[in-house]
Design a protein around this motif. Structure first.
Motif, short mmCIF file in Angstrom:
data_model
loop_
_atom_site.label_atom_id
_atom_site.label_comp_id
_atom_site.label_asym_id
_atom_site.label_seq_id
_atom_site.Cartn_x
_atom_site.Cartn_y
_atom_site.Cartn_z
N HIS A 89 4.99 7.55 7.51
CA HIS A 89 6.45 7.98 7.68
C HIS A 89 7.26 7.31 6.71
O HIS A 89 8.49 7.85 6.86
N HIS A 90 6.92 6.23 5.84
CA HIS A 90 7.96 5.93 4.88
C HIS A 90 8.58 6.92 4.03
O HIS A 90 9.72 7.14 3.77
N GLN A 91 7.87 7.94 3.79
CA GLN A 91 8.13 9.16 2.75
C GLN A 91 9.26 9.56 3.26
O GLN A 91 10.30 9.89 2.63
N LEU B 297 0.69 -1.20 -0.08
CA LEU B 297 0.05 -0.10 -0.15
C LEU B 297 0.96 1.25 -0.09
O LEU B 297 0.27 2.44 -0.20
N HIS B 298 2.15 1.37 0.42
CA HIS B 298 2.98 2.48 0.59
C HIS B 298 2.87 3.52 -0.55
O HIS B 298 2.88 4.55 0.04
N ASP B 299 2.63 3.13 -1.63
CA ASP B 299 2.66 4.41 -2.66
C ASP B 299 1.56 4.74 -3.31
O ASP B 299 1.43 5.33 -4.52
N ILE B 300 0.51 3.95 -2.82
CA ILE B 300 -0.84 4.09 -3.60
C ILE B 300 -1.32 5.62 -3.65
O ILE B 300 -2.00 5.98 -5.05
N ASP C 33 3.62 14.84 -0.73
CA ASP C 33 3.51 14.23 0.63
C ASP C 33 2.45 13.00 0.68
O ASP C 33 1.57 12.43 1.47
N HIS C 34 2.98 12.11 -0.37
CA HIS C 34 2.22 10.85 -0.79
C HIS C 34 2.11 9.99 0.44
O HIS C 34 1.23 9.27 0.56
N GLY C 35 3.23 10.03 1.27
CA GLY C 35 3.00 9.18 2.55
C GLY C 35 1.89 9.51 3.44
O GLY C 35 1.21 8.41 4.03
N ASN D 256 12.47 -2.25 1.93
CA ASN D 256 12.11 -3.14 0.87
C ASN D 256 11.56 -2.19 -0.34
O ASN D 256 10.93 -2.81 -1.18
N ASP D 257 11.80 -1.06 -0.02
CA ASP D 257 11.11 -0.11 -1.20
C ASP D 257 12.12 0.10 -2.37
O ASP D 257 12.85 0.94 -2.72
N LEU D 258 11.89 -0.87 -3.30
CA LEU D 258 13.30 -0.95 -4.36
C LEU D 258 12.46 -0.81 -5.61
O LEU D 258 11.59 -1.29 -6.08
FE FE2 Z 1 7.11 6.40 -1.21
#
Ligand code: FE2
Ligand code: FE2
Length: 247
Positions: free
Chosen positions: A139-141, A104-107, A116-118, A195-197
């Motif tokens: 917070h991943h962003q 879901l992280h980048d939806i 500010d997508h996160g 894991n954001d590859l």
């Molecule tokens: Fe992202």
């Protein structure tokens, strides 16, 4: 009397052009910068025309009760990146909640708003996932901008190419990072970044269905369909479904 296929095609085309006769006014945020939002909109040729108030026929029709996967299929941009991230996370043995977070992280960047997508993404899913998952997505962003050797996470080379070598996260992001590091769920969010590859094999195709079970167990799909429930973010899902609706 049954219609011939030509008549059917013509009827469909007619219905389509009737629909397109609807006036579409894009939200300010879609055009701000391309045009000066302070200026009045050019006058519409509105004679006899109605404003768009529902499904935009230029887009595929969503099912009446859309699921999360329906949004991936009908409204989001290509999802290879999040699918590959989720698969990598699974391979690395993280919890199912984090696998879902990766999926879901980048939806928001894929289907809603980039900047500010996160934060936007977290808000979209917040009513439907464990609090830890939406926290990690939110917070991943910001964590992506800050290396953490303990997790083998380096500042991405791609960010140097994208933003220039001299880009420095703004003070509010520095502060958000500082706070996140002290949070009990820091690791969950950090694992999304690990894991954001993007450097995945383009020949490996990951299907959404690989995550049916994880989503089934950890995403509370509303029975009315996303957007038609009464959650605090259902309006955001409706906007993605009907992005050109006038009001
Ligand atoms: Fe992202
Ligand atoms: Fe990502």
């Amino acid at each position: 009397m049954a219609m011939t296929s030509l008549e059917r095609a013509e009827a469909a085309e007619h219905a389509m052009s009737q629909e397109l006769d609807r006036i579409v006014v894009k939200s300010v945020i879609y055009t701000s910068g391309d045009r000066d939002p302070r200026q009045p909109l050019p006058p519409q040729q509105s004679q006899g025309k109605l404003y768009m108030m529902g499904h935009d026929p230029r887009l595929p029709l969503m099912p009446e009760k859309p699921t999360l996967f329906d949004f991936y299929k009908y409204r989001f941009g290509p999802s290879a990146h999040v699918l590959q991230s989720a698969r990598l996370a699974k391979k690395n043995g993280v919890s199912e909640k984090i696998v879902l977070g990766c999926l879901l992280h980048d939806i928001s960047a894929m289907g809603f708003i980039r900047g500010d997508h996160g934060y936007w993404g977290a808000q979209l899913v917040e009513p439907y996932v464990d609090e830890e998952v939406s926290w990690a997505i939110r917070h991943h962003q910001v964590l992506r901008f800050f290396p953490d050797e303990a997790y083998g996470y380096k500042y991405p080379d791609s960010y140097i190419r994208l933003f220039g070598a001299d880009y420095q996260p703004e003070p509010h992001l520095q502060e958000a990072h500082r706070r996140a590091r002290e949070h009990k769920w820091y690791e969950s969010s950090r694992l999304i970044t690990v894991n954001d590859l993007y450097s995945f094999d383009p020949n490996v195709k990951v299907e959404l269905e690989e995550f049916t079970d994880v989503v089934g167990r950890h995403f509370k799909q509303p029975k009315e369909g996303l957007g038609f429930d009464q959650s605090p973010s259902s309006h955001m899902w409706r906007t993605i479904n009907h992005p050109t609706k006038y009001l």
